[in-house]
Structures are given as structure tokens and as C-alpha cells.
Design a protein around this motif. Structure first.
Motif, PDB file in Angstrom:
ATOM      1  N   ARG A 230      -6.000 -12.247   9.309  1.00  0.00           N
ATOM      2  CA  ARG A 230      -5.466 -12.168   8.294  1.00  0.00           C
ATOM      3  C   ARG A 230      -3.549 -11.584   8.224  1.00  0.00           C
ATOM      4  O   ARG A 230      -3.118 -10.997   8.280  1.00  0.00           O
ATOM      5  CB  ARG A 230      -6.107 -11.606   7.014  1.00  0.00           C
ATOM      6  CG  ARG A 230      -5.383 -11.936   5.769  1.00  0.00           C
ATOM      7  CD  ARG A 230      -4.695 -13.034   5.378  1.00  0.00           C
ATOM      8  NE  ARG A 230      -4.111 -13.474   4.433  1.00  0.00           N
ATOM      9  CZ  ARG A 230      -2.418 -13.109   4.384  1.00  0.00           C
ATOM     10  NH1 ARG A 230      -1.766 -13.311   5.203  1.00  0.00           N
ATOM     11  NH2 ARG A 230      -2.498 -13.453   3.244  1.00  0.00           N
ATOM     12  N   LEU A 231      -4.160  -9.998   9.194  1.00  0.00           N
ATOM     13  CA  LEU A 231      -3.517  -8.895   9.153  1.00  0.00           C
ATOM     14  C   LEU A 231      -2.524  -9.376  10.527  1.00  0.00           C
ATOM     15  O   LEU A 231      -0.791  -9.520  10.106  1.00  0.00           O
ATOM     16  CB  LEU A 231      -4.164  -7.849   9.668  1.00  0.00           C
ATOM     17  CG  LEU A 231      -4.771  -6.312   8.810  1.00  0.00           C
ATOM     18  CD1 LEU A 231      -5.873  -5.538   9.583  1.00  0.00           C
ATOM     19  CD2 LEU A 231      -4.212  -6.073   7.908  1.00  0.00           C
ATOM     20  N   GLU A 232      -2.573 -10.079  11.449  1.00  0.00           N
ATOM     21  CA  GLU A 232      -1.230 -10.706  12.342  1.00  0.00           C
ATOM     22  C   GLU A 232      -0.598 -11.931  11.840  1.00  0.00           C
ATOM     23  O   GLU A 232       0.047 -12.266  12.487  1.00  0.00           O
ATOM     24  CB  GLU A 232      -2.697 -11.389  13.214  1.00  0.00           C
ATOM     25  CG  GLU A 232      -2.769 -10.154  14.442  1.00  0.00           C
ATOM     26  CD  GLU A 232      -4.232 -10.962  15.887  1.00  0.00           C
ATOM     27  OE1 GLU A 232      -4.521 -12.121  15.566  1.00  0.00           O
ATOM     28  OE2 GLU A 232      -4.548 -10.013  16.427  1.00  0.00           O
TER      29      GLU A 232
ATOM     30  N   LEU B 242       0.473  -4.314   3.558  1.00  0.00           N
ATOM     31  CA  LEU B 242      -1.340  -3.801   3.456  1.00  0.00           C
ATOM     32  C   LEU B 242      -2.064  -4.410   2.862  1.00  0.00           C
ATOM     33  O   LEU B 242      -2.011  -5.405   2.061  1.00  0.00           O
ATOM     34  CB  LEU B 242      -0.767  -2.234   2.511  1.00  0.00           C
ATOM     35  CG  LEU B 242      -2.085  -1.492   2.101  1.00  0.00           C
ATOM     36  CD1 LEU B 242      -2.735  -0.283   3.656  1.00  0.00           C
ATOM     37  CD2 LEU B 242      -1.831  -1.212   1.590  1.00  0.00           C
ATOM     38  N   LEU B 243      -3.471  -4.770   3.451  1.00  0.00           N
ATOM     39  CA  LEU B 243      -4.137  -5.956   3.397  1.00  0.00           C
ATOM     40  C   LEU B 243      -5.295  -5.491   2.328  1.00  0.00           C
ATOM     41  O   LEU B 243      -6.037  -4.168   3.190  1.00  0.00           O
ATOM     42  CB  LEU B 243      -4.542  -6.402   4.197  1.00  0.00           C
ATOM     43  CG  LEU B 243      -5.802  -7.966   4.132  1.00  0.00           C
ATOM     44  CD1 LEU B 243      -5.782  -8.375   3.677  1.00  0.00           C
ATOM     45  CD2 LEU B 243      -6.309  -8.325   5.378  1.00  0.00           C
ATOM     46  N   GLU B 244      -5.904  -5.985   1.431  1.00  0.00           N
ATOM     47  CA  GLU B 244      -7.111  -4.868   1.222  1.00  0.00           C
ATOM     48  C   GLU B 244      -8.120  -6.221   0.905  1.00  0.00           C
ATOM     49  O   GLU B 244      -8.688  -7.244   0.837  1.00  0.00           O
ATOM     50  CB  GLU B 244      -6.886  -4.792  -0.629  1.00  0.00           C
ATOM     51  CG  GLU B 244      -8.387  -4.498  -0.789  1.00  0.00           C
ATOM     52  CD  GLU B 244      -8.328  -4.069  -2.751  1.00  0.00           C
ATOM     53  OE1 GLU B 244      -8.870  -3.621  -3.160  1.00  0.00           O
ATOM     54  OE2 GLU B 244      -7.214  -5.005  -3.060  1.00  0.00           O
ATOM     55  N   VAL B 245      -9.800  -5.174   2.237  1.00  0.00           N
ATOM     56  CA  VAL B 245     -10.675  -6.132   2.770  1.00  0.00           C
ATOM     57  C   VAL B 245     -12.121  -5.659   1.565  1.00  0.00           C
ATOM     58  O   VAL B 245     -12.164  -4.822   1.245  1.00  0.00           O
ATOM     59  CB  VAL B 245     -10.943  -6.167   4.049  1.00  0.00           C
ATOM     60  CG1 VAL B 245     -11.759  -6.732   4.275  1.00  0.00           C
ATOM     61  CG2 VAL B 245      -9.877  -6.128   4.477  1.00  0.00           C
TER      62      VAL B 245
ATOM     63  N   LEU C 277       1.125   5.602  -4.072  1.00  0.00           N
ATOM     64  CA  LEU C 277       0.570   4.329  -4.902  1.00  0.00           C
ATOM     65  C   LEU C 277       0.162   3.136  -3.629  1.00  0.00           C
ATOM     66  O   LEU C 277       0.897   2.964  -2.315  1.00  0.00           O
ATOM     67  CB  LEU C 277       1.852   3.503  -5.481  1.00  0.00           C
ATOM     68  CG  LEU C 277       2.096   4.389  -6.956  1.00  0.00           C
ATOM     69  CD1 LEU C 277       3.115   3.366  -7.408  1.00  0.00           C
ATOM     70  CD2 LEU C 277       0.761   3.805  -7.543  1.00  0.00           C
ATOM     71  N   LEU C 278      -1.201   3.150  -3.503  1.00  0.00           N
ATOM     72  CA  LEU C 278      -0.807   2.001  -1.814  1.00  0.00           C
ATOM     73  C   LEU C 278      -1.827   0.722  -2.822  1.00  0.00           C
ATOM     74  O   LEU C 278      -2.685  -0.302  -3.656  1.00  0.00           O
ATOM     75  CB  LEU C 278      -2.681   2.507  -1.861  1.00  0.00           C
ATOM     76  CG  LEU C 278      -2.610   3.934  -1.132  1.00  0.00           C
ATOM     77  CD1 LEU C 278      -4.013   4.701  -0.550  1.00  0.00           C
ATOM     78  CD2 LEU C 278      -1.459   3.513   0.758  1.00  0.00           C
ATOM     79  N   VAL C 279      -0.317  -0.261  -2.696  1.00  0.00           N
ATOM     80  CA  VAL C 279      -0.709  -1.141  -3.496  1.00  0.00           C
ATOM     81  C   VAL C 279      -0.898  -2.445  -2.011  1.00  0.00           C
ATOM     82  O   VAL C 279      -0.179  -2.695  -2.002  1.00  0.00           O
ATOM     83  CB  VAL C 279       0.316  -1.675  -4.639  1.00  0.00           C
ATOM     84  CG1 VAL C 279       0.739  -3.099  -5.128  1.00  0.00           C
ATOM     85  CG2 VAL C 279       0.647  -0.352  -5.602  1.00  0.00           C
ATOM     86  N   PRO C 280      -1.505  -3.399  -2.687  1.00  0.00           N
ATOM     87  CA  PRO C 280      -1.807  -4.070  -1.508  1.00  0.00           C
ATOM     88  C   PRO C 280      -1.331  -5.219  -1.529  1.00  0.00           C
ATOM     89  O   PRO C 280      -1.122  -5.673  -2.791  1.00  0.00           O
ATOM     90  CB  PRO C 280      -3.910  -4.342  -1.762  1.00  0.00           C
ATOM     91  CG  PRO C 280      -3.622  -4.418  -2.994  1.00  0.00           C
ATOM     92  CD  PRO C 280      -3.106  -3.216  -3.061  1.00  0.00           C
ATOM     93  N   ASP C 281      -0.906  -6.593  -0.347  1.00  0.00           N
ATOM     94  CA  ASP C 281       0.238  -7.345   0.130  1.00  0.00           C
ATOM     95  C   ASP C 281      -0.406  -8.819  -0.431  1.00  0.00           C
ATOM     96  O   ASP C 281      -0.091  -9.507  -0.724  1.00  0.00           O
ATOM     97  CB  ASP C 281       1.012  -7.186   1.230  1.00  0.00           C
ATOM     98  CG  ASP C 281       1.702  -6.176   1.191  1.00  0.00           C
ATOM     99  OD1 ASP C 281       2.679  -6.128   0.435  1.00  0.00           O
ATOM    100  OD2 ASP C 281       1.909  -5.017   2.712  1.00  0.00           O
ATOM    101  N   ALA C 282      -1.756  -8.222   0.231  1.00  0.00           N
ATOM    102  CA  ALA C 282      -2.535  -8.957   0.000  1.00  0.00           C
ATOM    103  C   ALA C 282      -4.072  -8.721  -0.559  1.00  0.00           C
ATOM    104  O   ALA C 282      -4.734  -7.746   0.704  1.00  0.00           O
ATOM    105  CB  ALA C 282      -2.767 -10.211   1.180  1.00  0.00           C
ATOM    106  N   GLN C 283      -4.813  -9.502  -0.273  1.00  0.00           N
ATOM    107  CA  GLN C 283      -6.559  -9.430  -0.872  1.00  0.00           C
ATOM    108  C   GLN C 283      -7.614 -10.278   0.091  1.00  0.00           C
ATOM    109  O   GLN C 283      -6.807 -11.641   0.038  1.00  0.00           O
ATOM    110  CB  GLN C 283      -6.666  -9.383  -2.536  1.00  0.00           C
ATOM    111  CG  GLN C 283      -8.051  -9.083  -2.579  1.00  0.00           C
ATOM    112  CD  GLN C 283      -8.718  -8.512  -3.659  1.00  0.00           C
ATOM    113  OE1 GLN C 283      -8.667  -9.770  -4.548  1.00  0.00           O
ATOM    114  NE2 GLN C 283      -8.436  -7.547  -4.232  1.00  0.00           N
TER     115      GLN C 283
END
Length: 85
Positions: free
Chosen positions: A30-32, A39-42, A6-12
């Protein structure tokens, strides 16, 4: 189903309409700000953004987990590495 599949992003981050290299800079900043291993979804436009940003993130030390073509934009899942203590 295992948790690892499961790849559930922590933020978008929606960067559709954002030109290069601003979209890379915003993604990196944002990643920093996120905790190690998160995990960040962009969301990126096609063309130059999806061609340039994943490679730039990889060179900056981030792990691109998945790229999905969502018809009118691309979803990029990027993981912040866990730094050694």
C-alpha cells in the motif's frame, strides 16, 4: 497550531485480524502505491503484529511517525519517504 504538528493520514488500512507477515506485506504494498511523502494509518492487533510490523517497515526504509494504543488495537502512522529525483 502548526501544520507539521498535525499528522493527518492520506490513507487508512485496517489489518486487524491479519497475521504476520501478511500484514507487513499488505502495508508495504500500500505504501509503495502512494505518492512520496504521504502518510498511511495502519490498524494492527497487539502482540506479534505491533511487535514485528513497525521494525520491519523501518528496515524497509519507511518512517514510523507514531504508534497509538487504541485499547483493542494499535494505530500506526507510517510515512513513505521522498525519493531523490
Amino acid at each position: 497550531m502548526s501544520i507539521s504538528s498535525l499528522l493527518v493520514p492520506d490513507a487508512q488500512l485496517d489489518l486487524r485480524g491479519t497475521p504476520c507477515p501478511i500484514n507487513f506485506v499488505k502495508t508495504k504494498l500500500r505504501l509503495e502505491q502512494m505518492p512520496d511523502g504521504s502518510l498511511l494509518e495502519v490498524w494492527l492487533d497487539g502482540g506479534e503484529p505491533i511487535e514485528q510490523v513497525p521494525d520491519s517497515l523501518t528496515m524497509a526504509g519507511f518512517q514510523v511517525e507514531k504508534i497509538t494504543d487504541c485499547a483493542d488495537y494499535f494505530s500506526l502512522l507510517v510515512r513513505r519517504p521522498v525519493t531523490a529525483a
